[in-house]
Design a protein around this motif. Structure first.
Motif, PDB file in Angstrom:
ATOM      1  N   GLY A 116     -19.725  -9.192  -6.523  1.00  0.00           N
ATOM      2  CA  GLY A 116     -20.900  -9.889  -6.003  1.00  0.00           C
ATOM      3  C   GLY A 116     -20.640 -11.246  -5.377  1.00  0.00           C
ATOM      4  N   ARG A 117     -19.375 -11.532  -5.064  1.00  0.00           N
ATOM      5  CA  ARG A 117     -19.005 -12.817  -4.433  1.00  0.00           C
ATOM      6  C   ARG A 117     -19.519 -14.027  -5.220  1.00  0.00           C
ATOM      7  NH1 ARG A 117     -19.471 -11.463   1.996  1.00  0.00           N
ATOM      8  NH2 ARG A 117     -17.840  -9.896   2.051  1.00  0.00           N
ATOM      9  N   ALA A 118     -20.288 -14.913  -4.571  1.00  0.00           N
ATOM     10  CA  ALA A 118     -20.576 -16.202  -5.216  1.00  0.00           C
ATOM     11  C   ALA A 118     -21.681 -16.105  -6.280  1.00  0.00           C
ATOM     12  CB  ALA A 118     -20.992 -17.211  -4.151  1.00  0.00           C
ATOM     13  N   ASN A 171     -29.328 -10.708   7.394  1.00  0.00           N
ATOM     14  CA  ASN A 171     -28.860 -10.071   6.172  1.00  0.00           C
ATOM     15  C   ASN A 171     -27.425 -10.412   5.735  1.00  0.00           C
ATOM     16  OD1 ASN A 171     -29.184  -8.131   4.040  1.00  0.00           O
ATOM     17  ND2 ASN A 171     -27.773  -6.861   5.207  1.00  0.00           N
ATOM     18  N   ASN A 172     -26.494 -10.426   6.656  1.00  0.00           N
ATOM     19  CA  ASN A 172     -25.134 -10.865   6.332  1.00  0.00           C
ATOM     20  C   ASN A 172     -24.428 -11.237   7.640  1.00  0.00           C
ATOM     21  OD1 ASN A 172     -24.578  -8.367   7.421  1.00  0.00           O
ATOM     22  ND2 ASN A 172     -23.832  -7.466   5.531  1.00  0.00           N
ATOM     23  N   ASN A 173     -23.193 -11.663   7.533  1.00  0.00           N
ATOM     24  CA  ASN A 173     -22.489 -12.137   8.721  1.00  0.00           C
ATOM     25  C   ASN A 173     -22.226 -11.000   9.714  1.00  0.00           C
ATOM     26  OD1 ASN A 173     -21.214 -13.979  10.389  1.00  0.00           O
ATOM     27  ND2 ASN A 173     -19.245 -13.755   9.355  1.00  0.00           N
ATOM     28  N   ALA A 174     -22.002  -9.795   9.175  1.00  0.00           N
ATOM     29  CA  ALA A 174     -21.807  -8.641  10.061  1.00  0.00           C
ATOM     30  C   ALA A 174     -23.066  -8.443  10.903  1.00  0.00           C
ATOM     31  CB  ALA A 174     -21.503  -7.393   9.231  1.00  0.00           C
ATOM     32  N   ALA A 175     -24.231  -8.576  10.287  1.00  0.00           N
ATOM     33  CA  ALA A 175     -25.503  -8.445  10.999  1.00  0.00           C
ATOM     34  C   ALA A 175     -25.660  -9.545  12.045  1.00  0.00           C
ATOM     35  CB  ALA A 175     -26.665  -8.482  10.011  1.00  0.00           C
ATOM     36  N   VAL A 245     -12.887 -15.176  16.725  1.00  0.00           N
ATOM     37  CA  VAL A 245     -13.071 -14.717  15.348  1.00  0.00           C
ATOM     38  C   VAL A 245     -12.099 -15.462  14.456  1.00  0.00           C
ATOM     39  CG1 VAL A 245     -13.060 -12.724  13.808  1.00  0.00           C
ATOM     40  CG2 VAL A 245     -13.708 -12.424  16.203  1.00  0.00           C
ATOM     41  N   HIS A 246     -12.647 -16.064  13.427  1.00  0.00           N
ATOM     42  CA  HIS A 246     -11.768 -16.773  12.509  1.00  0.00           C
ATOM     43  C   HIS A 246     -11.028 -15.743  11.664  1.00  0.00           C
ATOM     44  CE1 HIS A 246     -10.270 -20.136  10.416  1.00  0.00           C
ATOM     45  NE2 HIS A 246     -10.661 -19.678   9.261  1.00  0.00           N
ATOM     46  N   THR A 247      -9.718 -15.671  11.831  1.00  0.00           N
ATOM     47  CA  THR A 247      -8.935 -14.658  11.109  1.00  0.00           C
ATOM     48  C   THR A 247      -8.683 -15.162   9.703  1.00  0.00           C
ATOM     49  OG1 THR A 247      -6.927 -15.656  11.953  1.00  0.00           O
ATOM     50  CG2 THR A 247      -7.787 -13.787  13.169  1.00  0.00           C
ATOM     51  N   SER A 248      -9.759 -15.113   8.940  1.00  0.00           N
ATOM     52  CA  SER A 248      -9.699 -15.792   7.642  1.00  0.00           C
ATOM     53  C   SER A 248      -8.896 -15.042   6.596  1.00  0.00           C
ATOM     54  CB  SER A 248     -11.118 -16.037   7.143  1.00  0.00           C
ATOM     55  OG  SER A 248     -11.865 -14.849   7.238  1.00  0.00           O
ATOM     56  N   ASN A 249      -8.702 -13.723   6.804  1.00  0.00           N
ATOM     57  CA  ASN A 249      -8.059 -13.001   5.701  1.00  0.00           C
ATOM     58  C   ASN A 249      -6.583 -12.678   5.925  1.00  0.00           C
ATOM     59  OD1 ASN A 249      -8.497 -11.147   7.663  1.00  0.00           O
ATOM     60  ND2 ASN A 249      -9.652  -9.705   6.408  1.00  0.00           N
ATOM     61  N   GLU A 277     -18.392 -18.420  17.960  1.00  0.00           N
ATOM     62  CA  GLU A 277     -17.340 -18.360  16.949  1.00  0.00           C
ATOM     63  C   GLU A 277     -17.859 -17.704  15.676  1.00  0.00           C
ATOM     64  OE1 GLU A 277     -15.029 -21.910  15.866  1.00  0.00           O
ATOM     65  OE2 GLU A 277     -13.512 -20.466  15.174  1.00  0.00           O
ATOM     66  N   ASP A 278     -17.180 -16.607  15.265  1.00  0.00           N
ATOM     67  CA  ASP A 278     -17.463 -15.986  13.969  1.00  0.00           C
ATOM     68  C   ASP A 278     -16.527 -16.656  12.973  1.00  0.00           C
ATOM     69  OD1 ASP A 278     -17.622 -14.480  11.690  1.00  0.00           O
ATOM     70  OD2 ASP A 278     -16.853 -12.631  12.578  1.00  0.00           O
ATOM     71  N   LEU A 279     -17.097 -17.564  12.176  1.00  0.00           N
ATOM     72  CA  LEU A 279     -16.264 -18.331  11.242  1.00  0.00           C
ATOM     73  C   LEU A 279     -15.978 -17.572   9.948  1.00  0.00           C
ATOM     74  CD1 LEU A 279     -17.236 -22.109  11.128  1.00  0.00           C
ATOM     75  CD2 LEU A 279     -15.063 -21.099  11.765  1.00  0.00           C
ATOM     76  N   GLY A 280     -16.631 -16.416   9.749  1.00  0.00           N
ATOM     77  CA  GLY A 280     -16.412 -15.659   8.511  1.00  0.00           C
ATOM     78  C   GLY A 280     -16.895 -16.453   7.320  1.00  0.00           C
ATOM     79  N   SER A 281     -15.943 -16.914   6.525  1.00  0.00           N
ATOM     80  CA  SER A 281     -16.309 -17.723   5.376  1.00  0.00           C
ATOM     81  C   SER A 281     -16.404 -19.179   5.797  1.00  0.00           C
ATOM     82  CB  SER A 281     -15.254 -17.560   4.300  1.00  0.00           C
ATOM     83  OG  SER A 281     -15.562 -18.400   3.232  1.00  0.00           O
ATOM     84  N   ASP A 314     -22.541 -16.008   1.219  1.00  0.00           N
ATOM     85  CA  ASP A 314     -22.023 -15.827  -0.140  1.00  0.00           C
ATOM     86  C   ASP A 314     -20.502 -15.950  -0.231  1.00  0.00           C
ATOM     87  OD1 ASP A 314     -21.595 -13.534   1.291  1.00  0.00           O
ATOM     88  OD2 ASP A 314     -22.352 -12.160  -0.225  1.00  0.00           O
ATOM     89  N   LYS A 315     -19.893 -16.529   0.775  1.00  0.00           N
ATOM     90  CA  LYS A 315     -18.465 -16.821   0.652  1.00  0.00           C
ATOM     91  C   LYS A 315     -18.334 -18.285   0.230  1.00  0.00           C
ATOM     92  CE  LYS A 315     -16.785 -13.152   3.707  1.00  0.00           C
ATOM     93  NZ  LYS A 315     -16.101 -12.898   4.994  1.00  0.00           N
ATOM     94  N   LEU A 316     -17.621 -19.094   1.005  1.00  0.00           N
ATOM     95  CA  LEU A 316     -17.398 -20.472   0.553  1.00  0.00           C
ATOM     96  C   LEU A 316     -18.684 -21.297   0.446  1.00  0.00           C
ATOM     97  CD1 LEU A 316     -14.058 -21.557   2.213  1.00  0.00           C
ATOM     98  CD2 LEU A 316     -14.544 -21.267  -0.221  1.00  0.00           C
TER      99      LEU A 316
END
Ligand SMILES: *Cc1c(COP(=O)(O)O)cnc(C)c1O
Length: 480
Positions: A116-118, A171-175, A245-249, A277-281, A314-316
Motif C-alpha cells: 500500500g505504499r505510504a 486517480n494515480n500518476n499513470a492516469a 520521464v524521470h527514470t526513477s527506478n 515531465e513525468d517525475l514519478g515519485s 503515495d510515493k515520496l
C-alpha cells in the motif's frame, strides 16, 4: 471420520447457544450486532469442524499453535474449544469479512507497492475518518451555495508548495500521463528519449500508456545517450509534445548522456510545443538533506519551465494514491474539459488525505509524514530500536536473536541507488526452518512481513510504526 473425531464434533456448541453466551459478553455485544455475531459464530464453527476433520493423522504433529484445541482429550475439549471459538469469533468480527487487513512492514522497504505504499500520518487519517463519516463540501462552494470545484480543495496548497499556476488531481500518476496524452497528443506525435521508455511495475510501461492515450511515440537517441539534436531532428508539424520521464527506478551508470529539462524547455519554446515531465515519485523536499542522492524536486521542474509536471501522491509525497498534475493554467483548463476526467477523478476521501498531507508540508511539519520520518531516522535511533526489540525477544527458547547492521531502501521506484544504513534485529529459529518462521509471521490477524536472508529473518525497525513492536513481540513469544 473416526470415533474420536465424531466425539469432538458432537462437543461443538450449537450456534444459538454460543451466540447467546457471546451476547452476554459486553466487550463483544456493545460493538457488534447479534446478526454479525451469529455470522461469525457460524464461520468459526465451520472452521473448527474443518480442523477436526482434516487434522486426523497429525494429532500432535504439525498444528499451528492457534489450533491446539484439537489436541486436548475429550474431557477438556469442551472448555478449550470454547476459548478458541471466542478468539476466532472476535478475529472474524474484527476483519469484517474482508481479506484486507493491517500488516506490519518489517522489510525496511519504505514505499512497498504490495503493502500500500505510504502510510498516512495519524492526524491525516483522523481527518479522512471525519470526512468519511459525514457529508462534505467536495463539490460545493460554501460561500455561494452553488456548485464548487472538486479540485479547488487542494489547488491553493499545490500552488503554494510548487510555484505552479494551476493543478489537477486524478486517480494515480499513470492516469495523469494518460489524460495528458489523450488531451494534447491524440493522433499526434510525442517525442521521448529511448533511455526513458521505462516500465514502472505492474506492467505500466510508458510506451503502452502513450498508445492507450492515442499518442504516436517517436523514440529518439539510444538507450544510454540522447542529445538535444536528437529531439530537434524529430520535431515536425505532427509533434504535439516532448515528454521527459524521470527514470526513477533504474540508473544508467558510465557512458551516458541525457538532455536536461531546461534544454528541452528551450527547444519547446523555439517550436511552440509543450514539454511535460513525468517525475514519478516527485518530492517537495531535497533528499540531499536526508542523506539521499540529488534528484530534482517538483519545484525545480516547475521553475525550470516544464509546461506540466506529474507525480504520484503515495510515493515520496507520503499521501494517498493519486496522480497530481501541476503547471500552466491554460493547459490544466484543457485537461479538465476532457471527458476522461469523469472516469479518472478522485473521491472525497482521497482529497481529504491529500489535503491533510499537503498541509503538513505547508506548516513545515514534514516529520509527521511517516515516509519522511522513516527516511530521516538516525543511526542512533535505529540502533536503539533494534536493541529494544532484541531485549524484548531475547530469552525465548524457540529463537536466537541478535542485532546487526544492514540496509533499508526507499522502494516505489524512488532513489534506486540509495542505500540507507540501518540496524536490524535478526532472528533465527532454533528447531524450525526460516521458511516456517516467515510463514508463521505472515499468518494471523496482523501479518508481519519481514526479509529472509539465507538462514535468518531480518526485522528492520526503520519501517515499523509505534504499535508494531508490541505485536511482533506478542507473536514471536508464543511461537514454539
Ligand atoms: C511510479 C511511476 C508512475 C506510476 O505512478 P502511479 O501513481 O503508480 O500510477 C509513472 N511514472 C513514473 C516515472 C513512476 O515512477
Amino acid at each position: 471420520m473416526n470415533n474420536e473425531q465424531s466425539a469432538r464434533l458432537r462437543l461443538l456448541p450449537p450456534v444459538h447457544e454460543f451466540v447467546s453466551d457471546l451476547l452476554k459478553n459486553e466487550e463483544i455485544s456493545s460493538f457488534y450486532s447479534s446478526a454479525a455475531i451469529t455470522w461469525a459464530v457460524r464461520n468459526s464453527l465451520d472452521k473448527a469442524r474443518g480442523i477436526i476433520l482434516h487434522t486426523n493423522h497429525n494429532l500432535s504433529g504439525e498444528l499451528n499453535s492457534k489450533e491446539k484445541f484439537w489436541q486436548y482429550p475429550t474431557e477438556e475439549f469442551s472448555k478449550e474449544i470454547r476459548k478458541w471459538l471466542v478468539k476466532e469469533v472476535i478475529s472474524q468480527l474484527h476483519r469484517s469479512g474482508s481479506t484486507l487487513r493491517r500488516v506490519i512492514n518489517a522489510t525496511g522497504v519504505i514505499l512497498h507497492t504490495n503493502l500500500g505504499r505510504a502510510p498516512l500520518a495519524p492526524e491525516v487519517a483522523r481527518f479522512v475518518g471525519e470526512q468519511a463519516l459525514a457529508y462534505n463540501n467536495v463539490e460545493l462552494d460554501i460561500e455561494t451555495g452553488s456548485r464548487g470545484s472538486r479540485y479547488g480543495h487542494v489547488q491553493d496548497l499545490l500552488i503554494e508548495l510548487t510555484g505552479a499556476e494551476a493543478s489537477l488531481v486524478v486517480n494515480n500518476n499513470a492516469a495523469a500521463v494518460l489524460l495528458i496524452m489523450n488531451t494534447f497528443a491524440n493522433q499526434k506525435e510525442v517525442i521521448v528519449s529511448r533511455g526513458e521508455l521505462v516500465e514502472v511495475g505492474g506492467a505500466f510501461r510508458i510506451p503502452e500508456v502513450l498508445k492507450t492515450g492515442g499518442a504516436k511515440l517517436v523514440e529518439v537517441g539510444a538507450t544510454n545517450k540522447t542529445w538535444l539534436r536528437d529531439y530537434k531532428e524529430a520535431v515536425n508539424s505532427e509533434t504535439a509534445m516532448i515528454l521527459k520521464v524521470h527514470t526513477s527506478n533504474y540508473r544508467i551508470e558510465g557512458f551516458q548522456h541525457s538532455v536536461s529539462l531546461e534544454e528541452l524547455v528551450q527547444l519547446g519554446r523555439e517550436f511552440d510545443i509543450p514539454v511535460v515531465e513525468d517525475l514519478g515519485s516527485g518530492s517537495f523536499l531535497d533528499g540531499v538533506e536526508y542523506g539521499l542522492p540529488k534528484e530534482p524536486t517538483i519545484q525545480d521542474a516547475v521553475k525550470n519551465g516544464a509546461s506540466l509536471v506529474t507525480f504520484s501522491g503515495d510515493k515520496l509525497l507520503g499521501g494517498p494514491q493519486a496522480g497530481i498534475i501541476v503547471g500552466k493554467k491554460e493547459l490544466i483548463e484543457q485537461l479538465k474539459k476532457n471527458q476522461l476526467m469523469r472516469a479518472l477523478r478522485v473521491d472525497k476521501l482521497t482529497l481529504a488525505a491529500l489535503a491533510g498531507t499537503l498541509q503538513l508540508y505547508q506548516r513545515g511539519e514534514v516529520l509527521k509524514i511517516p515516509v519522511w520520518a522513516m527516511l530521516s531516522k538516525t543511526n542512533d535511533a535505529l540502533k536503539e530500536e533494534a536493541n529494544s526489540l532484541f531485549a524484548l525477544l531475547d530469552g525465548s527458547s524457540s529463537i536466537r536473536v541478535w542485532v546487526e547492521e544492514n540496509f533499508s531502501c526507499v522502494g516505489g521506484g524512488a532513489f534506486p541507488t540509495a542505500v540507507l544504513p540501518t540496524f536490524v534485529c535478526a532472528v533465527r529459529p532454533v528447531k524450525n526452518s526460516v521458511v516456517e518462521l516467515e510463514r508463521y509471521l505472515r499468518s494471523g490477524d496482523v501479518p508481519i512481513l519481514a526479509r529472509i536472508e539465507r538462514d535468518k529473518i531480518l526485522l528492520d525497525p526503520r519501517t515499523l510504526l509505534v504499535n508494531d513492536f508490541e505485536e511482533i513481540v506478542k507473536k514471536l513469544k508464543i511461537w514454539d
